[in-house]
Design a protein around this motif. Structure first.
Motif, PDB file in Angstrom:
ATOM      1  N   ALA A 156      43.889  25.087  42.302  1.00 21.32           N
ATOM      2  CA  ALA A 156      44.881  25.867  43.036  1.00 21.32           C
ATOM      3  C   ALA A 156      45.853  26.551  42.083  1.00 21.32           C
ATOM      4  N   GLU A 157      46.233  25.862  41.005  1.00 24.46           N
ATOM      5  CA  GLU A 157      47.122  26.485  40.018  1.00 24.46           C
ATOM      6  C   GLU A 157      46.434  27.652  39.314  1.00 24.46           C
ATOM      7  N   ALA A 158      45.147  27.505  39.040  1.00 20.77           N
ATOM      8  CA  ALA A 158      44.401  28.608  38.432  1.00 20.77           C
ATOM      9  C   ALA A 158      44.374  29.820  39.355  1.00 20.77           C
ATOM     10  N   ALA A 159      44.235  29.593  40.668  1.00 15.53           N
ATOM     11  CA  ALA A 159      44.261  30.703  41.631  1.00 15.53           C
ATOM     12  C   ALA A 159      45.623  31.398  41.601  1.00 15.53           C
ATOM     13  N   CYS A 160      46.701  30.624  41.511  1.00 19.30           N
ATOM     14  CA  CYS A 160      48.046  31.211  41.444  1.00 19.30           C
ATOM     15  C   CYS A 160      48.217  32.026  40.168  1.00 19.30           C
ATOM     16  N   ASN A 161      47.659  31.537  39.064  1.00 25.98           N
ATOM     17  CA  ASN A 161      47.748  32.273  37.810  1.00 25.98           C
ATOM     18  C   ASN A 161      47.047  33.626  37.907  1.00 25.98           C
ATOM     19  N   ILE A 162      45.927  33.661  38.580  1.00 27.29           N
ATOM     20  CA  ILE A 162      45.213  34.928  38.761  1.00 27.29           C
ATOM     21  C   ILE A 162      46.016  35.861  39.664  1.00 27.29           C
ATOM     22  N   LEU A 163      46.540  35.321  40.764  1.00 26.05           N
ATOM     23  CA  LEU A 163      47.339  36.149  41.680  1.00 26.05           C
ATOM     24  C   LEU A 163      48.518  36.802  40.968  1.00 26.05           C
ATOM     25  N   SER A 164      49.157  36.053  40.090  1.00 29.33           N
ATOM     26  CA  SER A 164      50.342  36.578  39.410  1.00 29.33           C
ATOM     27  C   SER A 164      50.011  37.710  38.444  1.00 29.33           C
ATOM     28  N   GLN A 165      48.722  37.896  38.113  1.00 25.96           N
ATOM     29  CA  GLN A 165      48.319  38.963  37.205  1.00 25.96           C
ATOM     30  C   GLN A 165      47.835  40.215  37.932  1.00 25.96           C
ATOM     31  N   LEU A 166      47.752  40.165  39.258  1.00 25.95           N
ATOM     32  CA  LEU A 166      47.244  41.312  40.016  1.00 25.95           C
ATOM     33  C   LEU A 166      48.381  42.270  40.337  1.00 25.95           C
ATOM     34  N   VAL A 167      48.937  42.863  39.287  1.00 23.79           N
ATOM     35  CA  VAL A 167      50.105  43.732  39.439  1.00 23.79           C
ATOM     36  C   VAL A 167      49.721  45.180  39.732  1.00 23.79           C
ATOM     37  N   ASN A 168      48.496  45.566  39.405  1.00 24.50           N
ATOM     38  CA  ASN A 168      48.065  46.954  39.639  1.00 24.50           C
ATOM     39  C   ASN A 168      46.967  47.007  40.689  1.00 24.50           C
ATOM     40  N   CYS A 169      47.176  46.314  41.788  1.00 25.63           N
ATOM     41  CA  CYS A 169      46.125  46.196  42.790  1.00 25.63           C
ATOM     42  C   CYS A 169      46.547  46.856  44.100  1.00 25.63           C
ATOM     43  N   THR A 170      45.544  47.154  44.908  1.00 27.38           N
ATOM     44  CA  THR A 170      45.785  47.689  46.252  1.00 27.38           C
ATOM     45  C   THR A 170      45.003  46.833  47.252  1.00 27.38           C
ATOM     46  N   ILE A 171      45.284  45.551  47.252  1.00 30.16           N
ATOM     47  CA  ILE A 171      44.529  44.606  48.070  1.00 30.16           C
ATOM     48  C   ILE A 171      44.801  44.846  49.552  1.00 30.16           C
ATOM     49  N   LYS A 172      43.727  44.845  50.338  1.00 34.54           N
ATOM     50  CA  LYS A 172      43.836  44.997  51.790  1.00 34.54           C
ATOM     51  C   LYS A 172      43.641  43.667  52.517  1.00 34.54           C
ATOM     52  N   THR A 173      42.786  42.816  51.963  1.00 40.55           N
ATOM     53  CA  THR A 173      42.504  41.518  52.584  1.00 40.55           C
ATOM     54  C   THR A 173      42.660  40.422  51.546  1.00 40.55           C
ATOM     55  N   LEU A 174      43.415  39.382  51.884  1.00 41.14           N
ATOM     56  CA  LEU A 174      43.628  38.258  50.972  1.00 41.14           C
ATOM     57  C   LEU A 174      43.378  36.962  51.729  1.00 41.14           C
ATOM     58  N   GLY A 175      42.532  36.109  51.149  1.00 41.33           N
ATOM     59  CA  GLY A 175      42.252  34.808  51.756  1.00 41.33           C
ATOM     60  C   GLY A 175      42.363  33.695  50.734  1.00 41.33           C
TER      61      GLY A 175
END
Length: 446
Positions: free
Chosen positions: A142-161
């Motif tokens: 779960a911490e690894a998932a948070c680390n990835i999320l925090s790096q998605l600064v140039n994204c245009t995400i429409k769906t997040l699960g």
């Protein structure tokens, strides 16, 4: 007169096949032989050319093939040639991605390789649109998932699960770490339409950030079992996100104010409302009541809405529910439910479409089922587990519902034979009224 056999004749007879082949070969002229060799050479060259053409397939065909491959196979295929490697990095191929994060010591499931994750973040973060994270029961995942999320600064995400495949490991992550990572996506995406964040430490301030940046696009929000969200937090979402069509939450977040906000003129018609009613400790959770006028306002505004309720309560905790008419359409009881409660459902749930009762007790439910058949004219599916119904009562229920029952899942142990019907007669009589062959289930199918 003695005749001596010609040895060549005998050899010809014994080796007829070989001699014939030789004869056929000798029948070709030198020019024909050269022509045949040239033709054969052309066939070999054509075959070689055909094999080489795999690397020259049009990009859209390779792209279509790549979309059916797993990430690992796709990465391996990208090393075949320059053309396939170019296709591997086409933005369209990276719009939908699922990060699988598992710890080898505790999970047999595969995990997305860390090197590949870094490559995605560096080269394809701006292409990601439909993203999900599957994590196992380890906090590290779960911490690894948070680390990835925090790096998605140039994204245009429409769906997040965010999906926990075992126990809810996101709840073990530091709340500040989780909220900080989630806020990065909420702020930078600007076009989120679907969010599934069940069993996470999301809180009211992060929901305000979501609303501030995505209020015009949000259509689906699933956030059951989020203990840090208050009724005021979810009300903020309903007040500002007028395009919301699907909402899933725990019962403690449901309020009269929320239903009225979803019923406002500015709001689109709600299509699905899922409510989880859960109690972990008997007698320690107090459940409030929702006014009939609030339910009525929602139905007037969204007459086609599906209201789904999952109950995991103890018998003494059902008191606040279904005392007045409630427009629920789908009901699932994961624990034992009393006869009195089922009787109230028959009286006060006229929109009921599906009913699943996993357990009841040792008293037959004949009267309750007949009342449900009488009052719930839209009922098309029912499932009964550890309950009891007499064969006569069950047959009366089936006759009243008729062919509208698309799903009838009853375990054979539920049915009690009586003087009117045996088990063999039940099979044929129920099949006749349903208009199809029917048999009791050997095990629950819901």
């Amino acid at each position: 007169m003695t005749h001596r056999l010609n040895p060549c004749f005998c050899f010809t007879r014994m080796k007829r096949g070989r001699v014939n082949i030789a004869a056929k070969c000798s029948s070709f002229s030198p020019s024909q032989s050269r022509a045949k060799r040239q033709k054969t050479g052309q066939g070999v060259n054509a075959s070689q050319s055909h094999v080489q053409d795999w690397g020259n397939l049009p990009h859209h065909i390779v792209l279509h093939i790549f979309q059916y491959l797993s990430l690992v196979d796709r990465a391996r295929a990208s090393s075949v040639c320059r053309c396939w490697n170019d296709v591997f990095h086409i933005p369209e191929l990276w719009r939908r991605f699922e990060f699988e994060l598992n710890q080898p010591a505790t999970s047999y499931l595969r995990s997305t390789h860390p090197d590949l994750i870094q490559q995605i973040i560096k080269r394809h973060a701006q292409h990601l649109q439909y993203v999900s994270f599957k994590v196992d029961s380890c906090t590290e995942s779960a911490e690894a998932a948070c680390n990835i999320l925090s790096q998605l600064v140039n994204c245009t995400i429409k769906t997040l699960g965010l999906i926990s495949t075992a126990r809810p490991s996101f709840m073990d992550v530091s709340q500040s770490h989780f909220v900080s990572a989630l806020t990065v996506v909420f702020v930078n995406s600007k076009s989120l339409s679907s969010i599934k964040i069940d069993d996470t430490p999301v809180d009211d301030p992060s929901l305000k950030v979501l609303v501030a940046n995505n209020s015009d696009t949000l259509k689906l929000l699933k956030m059951s079992s989020c203990p840090h969200v208050s009724p005021a937090g979810i009300l903020c979402v309903a007040d500002q996100c007028h395009g919301l069509r699907e909402l899933a939450l725990n019962y403690h977040l449901l309020s009269d104010e929320l239903l009225l906000a979803l019923s406002s003129e500015k709001h689109v018609h709600l299509e699905h409302l899922r409510i989880d009613v859960v109690s972990e400790n008997p007698g320690q959770t107090q459940f409030h009541s929702i006014k009939k006028s609030s339910w009525d306002a929602l139905i007037r505004h969204s007459p086609q809405v599906n209201i789904v309720m999952y109950f995991f309560l103890y018998e003494e905790e059902f008191e606040p529910f279904f005392c007045e008419e409630t427009p629920v359409t789908h009901l699932y009881f994961g624990r034992a439910v009393s006869k009195d409660m089922l009787g109230r459902i028959g009286l006060n749930c006229p929109r009921l479409v599906e009913l699943v009762v996993c357990a009841n007790g040792l008293e037959p439910l004949d009267e309750e089922l007949i009342r449900i058949a009488e009052r719930c004219k839209s009922l098309t599916a029912i499932g009964l587990g550890e309950c009891e119904v007499t064969c006569s009562g069950f047959m009366e229920f089936v006759k009243m519902c008729g062919g509208r029952l698309n799903q009838l899942s009853i375990m054979e142990e539920v049915l009690i034979p009586d003087n009117s019907y045996s088990m063999e007669q039940i099979h044929s009589e129920v099949s006749k009224h349903l208009g199809r062959i029917w048999f009791p289930d050997m095990m629950p199918t819901w």
